[in-house]
Design a protein around this motif. Sequence first.
Motif, mmCIF file in Angstrom:
data_model
loop_
_atom_site.group_PDB
_atom_site.id
_atom_site.type_symbol
_atom_site.label_atom_id
_atom_site.label_comp_id
_atom_site.label_asym_id
_atom_site.label_seq_id
_atom_site.Cartn_x
_atom_site.Cartn_y
_atom_site.Cartn_z
ATOM 1 N N PHE A 1 3.638 9.666 -14.246
ATOM 2 C CA PHE A 1 4.155 10.996 -13.973
ATOM 3 C C PHE A 1 3.549 12.043 -14.905
ATOM 4 C CE2 PHE A 1 7.521 8.146 -12.493
ATOM 5 C CZ PHE A 1 7.675 8.594 -11.198
ATOM 6 N N ARG A 2 3.084 11.620 -16.082
ATOM 7 C CA ARG A 2 2.596 12.572 -17.079
ATOM 8 C C ARG A 2 1.138 12.296 -17.410
ATOM 9 N NH1 ARG A 2 4.228 13.065 -22.162
ATOM 10 N NH2 ARG A 2 4.585 10.820 -22.397
ATOM 11 N N ALA A 3 0.285 13.245 -17.100
ATOM 12 C CA ALA A 3 -1.128 13.104 -17.459
ATOM 13 C C ALA A 3 -1.300 13.012 -18.967
ATOM 14 C CB ALA A 3 -1.919 14.282 -16.911
ATOM 15 N N ALA A 4 -0.437 13.722 -19.703
ATOM 16 C CA ALA A 4 -0.552 13.724 -21.164
ATOM 17 C C ALA A 4 -0.335 12.338 -21.749
ATOM 18 C CB ALA A 4 0.451 14.713 -21.766
ATOM 19 N N ALA A 5 0.538 11.555 -21.125
ATOM 20 C CA ALA A 5 0.793 10.205 -21.626
ATOM 21 C C ALA A 5 -0.460 9.346 -21.515
ATOM 22 C CB ALA A 5 1.945 9.575 -20.844
ATOM 23 N N THR A 6 -1.161 9.462 -20.394
ATOM 24 C CA THR A 6 -2.396 8.709 -20.215
ATOM 25 C C THR A 6 -3.460 9.148 -21.213
ATOM 26 O OG1 THR A 6 -1.944 8.391 -17.862
ATOM 27 C CG2 THR A 6 -4.222 8.132 -18.585
ATOM 28 N N ALA B 1 -1.132 11.320 -4.231
ATOM 29 C CA ALA B 1 -1.867 10.114 -4.621
ATOM 30 C C ALA B 1 -2.253 9.291 -3.411
ATOM 31 C CB ALA B 1 -1.012 9.291 -5.590
ATOM 32 N N ALA B 2 -2.373 9.926 -2.242
ATOM 33 C CA ALA B 2 -2.649 9.201 -1.009
ATOM 34 C C ALA B 2 -3.944 8.414 -1.105
ATOM 35 C CB ALA B 2 -2.705 10.179 0.165
ATOM 36 N N GLU B 3 -4.947 8.977 -1.721
ATOM 37 C CA GLU B 3 -6.210 8.278 -1.924
ATOM 38 C C GLU B 3 -6.482 8.214 -3.418
ATOM 39 O OE1 GLU B 3 -6.721 7.290 1.872
ATOM 40 O OE2 GLU B 3 -8.073 6.781 0.230
ATOM 41 N N LEU B 4 -6.113 7.082 -4.012
ATOM 42 C CA LEU B 4 -6.292 6.928 -5.450
ATOM 43 C C LEU B 4 -7.766 6.762 -5.783
ATOM 44 C CD1 LEU B 4 -3.372 4.487 -6.215
ATOM 45 C CD2 LEU B 4 -3.432 6.954 -6.485
ATOM 46 N N GLN B 5 -8.221 7.474 -6.784
ATOM 47 C CA GLN B 5 -9.608 7.386 -7.218
ATOM 48 C C GLN B 5 -9.660 6.735 -8.584
ATOM 49 O OE1 GLN B 5 -12.167 8.238 -5.313
ATOM 50 N NE2 GLN B 5 -10.700 8.771 -3.699
ATOM 51 N N GLN C 1 0.829 -1.196 0.000
ATOM 52 C CA GLN C 1 0.000 0.000 0.000
ATOM 53 C C GLN C 1 0.865 1.248 0.000
ATOM 54 O OE1 GLN C 1 -3.016 0.009 2.973
ATOM 55 N NE2 GLN C 1 -3.871 -1.961 2.355
ATOM 56 N N ALA C 2 2.003 1.182 0.700
ATOM 57 C CA ALA C 2 2.889 2.346 0.729
ATOM 58 C C ALA C 2 3.451 2.618 -0.641
ATOM 59 C CB ALA C 2 4.017 2.117 1.735
ATOM 60 N N GLU C 3 3.750 1.558 -1.384
ATOM 61 C CA GLU C 3 4.304 1.736 -2.720
ATOM 62 C C GLU C 3 3.259 2.261 -3.683
ATOM 63 O OE1 GLU C 3 5.711 -2.278 -3.091
ATOM 64 O OE2 GLU C 3 7.783 -1.626 -3.048
ATOM 65 N N VAL C 4 2.027 1.806 -3.513
ATOM 66 C CA VAL C 4 0.967 2.272 -4.403
ATOM 67 C C VAL C 4 0.738 3.761 -4.215
ATOM 68 C CG1 VAL C 4 -1.490 2.106 -4.904
ATOM 69 C CG2 VAL C 4 -0.165 0.030 -4.534
ATOM 70 N N ASP D 1 -4.481 7.424 -11.101
ATOM 71 C CA ASP D 1 -4.168 8.835 -10.923
ATOM 72 C C ASP D 1 -2.668 9.105 -11.011
ATOM 73 O OD1 ASP D 1 -6.805 9.328 -10.601
ATOM 74 O OD2 ASP D 1 -6.736 9.663 -8.440
ATOM 75 N N ILE D 2 -2.312 10.355 -11.279
ATOM 76 C CA ILE D 2 -0.925 10.775 -11.310
ATOM 77 C C ILE D 2 -0.272 10.475 -9.962
ATOM 78 C CG2 ILE D 2 0.625 12.772 -11.477
ATOM 79 C CD1 ILE D 2 -0.601 11.861 -14.114
ATOM 80 N N GLY D 3 0.925 9.901 -10.017
ATOM 81 C CA GLY D 3 1.655 9.556 -8.806
ATOM 82 C C GLY D 3 1.433 8.131 -8.350
ATOM 83 N N ALA D 4 0.516 7.400 -9.003
ATOM 84 C CA ALA D 4 0.274 6.008 -8.628
ATOM 85 C C ALA D 4 1.511 5.166 -8.931
ATOM 86 C CB ALA D 4 -0.938 5.467 -9.379
ATOM 87 N N ASP D 5 1.577 4.035 -8.281
ATOM 88 C CA ASP D 5 2.718 3.147 -8.494
ATOM 89 C C ASP D 5 2.573 2.420 -9.838
ATOM 90 O OD1 ASP D 5 5.124 1.741 -7.240
ATOM 91 O OD2 ASP D 5 3.845 0.067 -7.828
ATOM 92 N N SER D 6 3.572 2.543 -10.678
ATOM 93 C CA SER D 6 3.476 1.974 -12.023
ATOM 94 C C SER D 6 3.438 0.448 -12.000
ATOM 95 C CB SER D 6 4.641 2.466 -12.887
ATOM 96 O OG SER D 6 5.883 2.178 -12.274
#
Length: 370
Positions: free
Chosen positions: A205-210, A38-42, A29-32, A228-233
């Motif tokens: 890291f990049r919203a544009a990539a998504t 991105a503490a609470e991924l939606q 969970q810490a890695e995610v 979301d941005i900042g999520a664990d890849s």
Amino acid sequence: MASKTTGKTMIFWRKKKDEIPTNDAAPSQAEVTASPAAAELQPQIQAQPEPVAEPVVAEEQSSGNWMSRLVGGLGKSTSKITQGLSDLVTKRKLDQDMIDQLEEVLITADLGPKTASRIVTEFAEGRFGKDMDGDEIRAALADVIARILDPVNKPIDFTRRDTGPFTVLVCGVNGVGKTTTIGKMAYNLHKREGKRVMLAAGDTFRAAATEQLKIWAERAGGGIVARDIGADSAAVAYEAYAAAKAEGADVLFIDTAGRLHNKKNLMDELQKIIRVLRKHDENLPHAVILVLDATTGQNAHAQVETFRDMVDVSALVVTKLDGSAKGGVVVGLADRFGLPIIAVGVGEQAEDLQPFHPDAYARSLVGVGI
């Protein structure tokens, strides 16, 4: 697993974080929640946004049209070589001075000193002391270069495995065109071979990539897994494989953030993605594709060396050949590393990324038949 379908593009997400594996080789969970933002991924369930600039997709091109595109894309590299040859010879005997000058011409086209030396050595065999004009020299060079390129002409078989989708991890340094390469490959596999594709937006890291991948997924009639941005890849990759398998996808492409090849912590993240994928299947990923930008020239060698050692690169894709006079780097890469080169890119349209053909590339590079 839940999903929302918008047009032909499906976006999948997990409702519970505890569905992500939490052992040592998988994202905790810490890695995610890799960043405070991105503490609470939606879950990403919004409708597809209107893009500022959509990927360019044109009608299917014939092999003749592709050859014209390749010739045009390699124009800067070809001009450098052909101009050098024109300055070198009208019609004269092939002597050591000409061979030395020819080697220099090849080096300036970014084939690299070692490869240029090999080419002129093989070129001179049986021809030393003979009269040769420019056309004869170009034809002979094309033959030698094609022989160097032929061993790396090993297309990837994207056939779905019994255990799940054929899974491809795509990596490279910043700005080489990974995301658009994935989109074009997915589109072409769907259109030409009828493959069902799934894309994973691992560049968190990049919203544009998504956003780019969402557009390509829709065009390819496939789905996308994004967070979301900042999520664990690694978490995105893990979820994407589960979603692709559940949906019966043939091929899964996993995008990754651009990373400098000399930054160990960033390279370690790629290894983590692979470790986590192997919680599904020890054979994942089935292929690791390294995307290279032709405009970087000889620096591409350092990139291949580092990525190959860190993540066992399976194949190369070389992009942006139309923006560079360094098309010879493809020959140098083939000669030095022997890794399969599965595609080359010479423009922005989907059909501008095509399977690699040694003879066509060699002939275009030196201007034979132009």
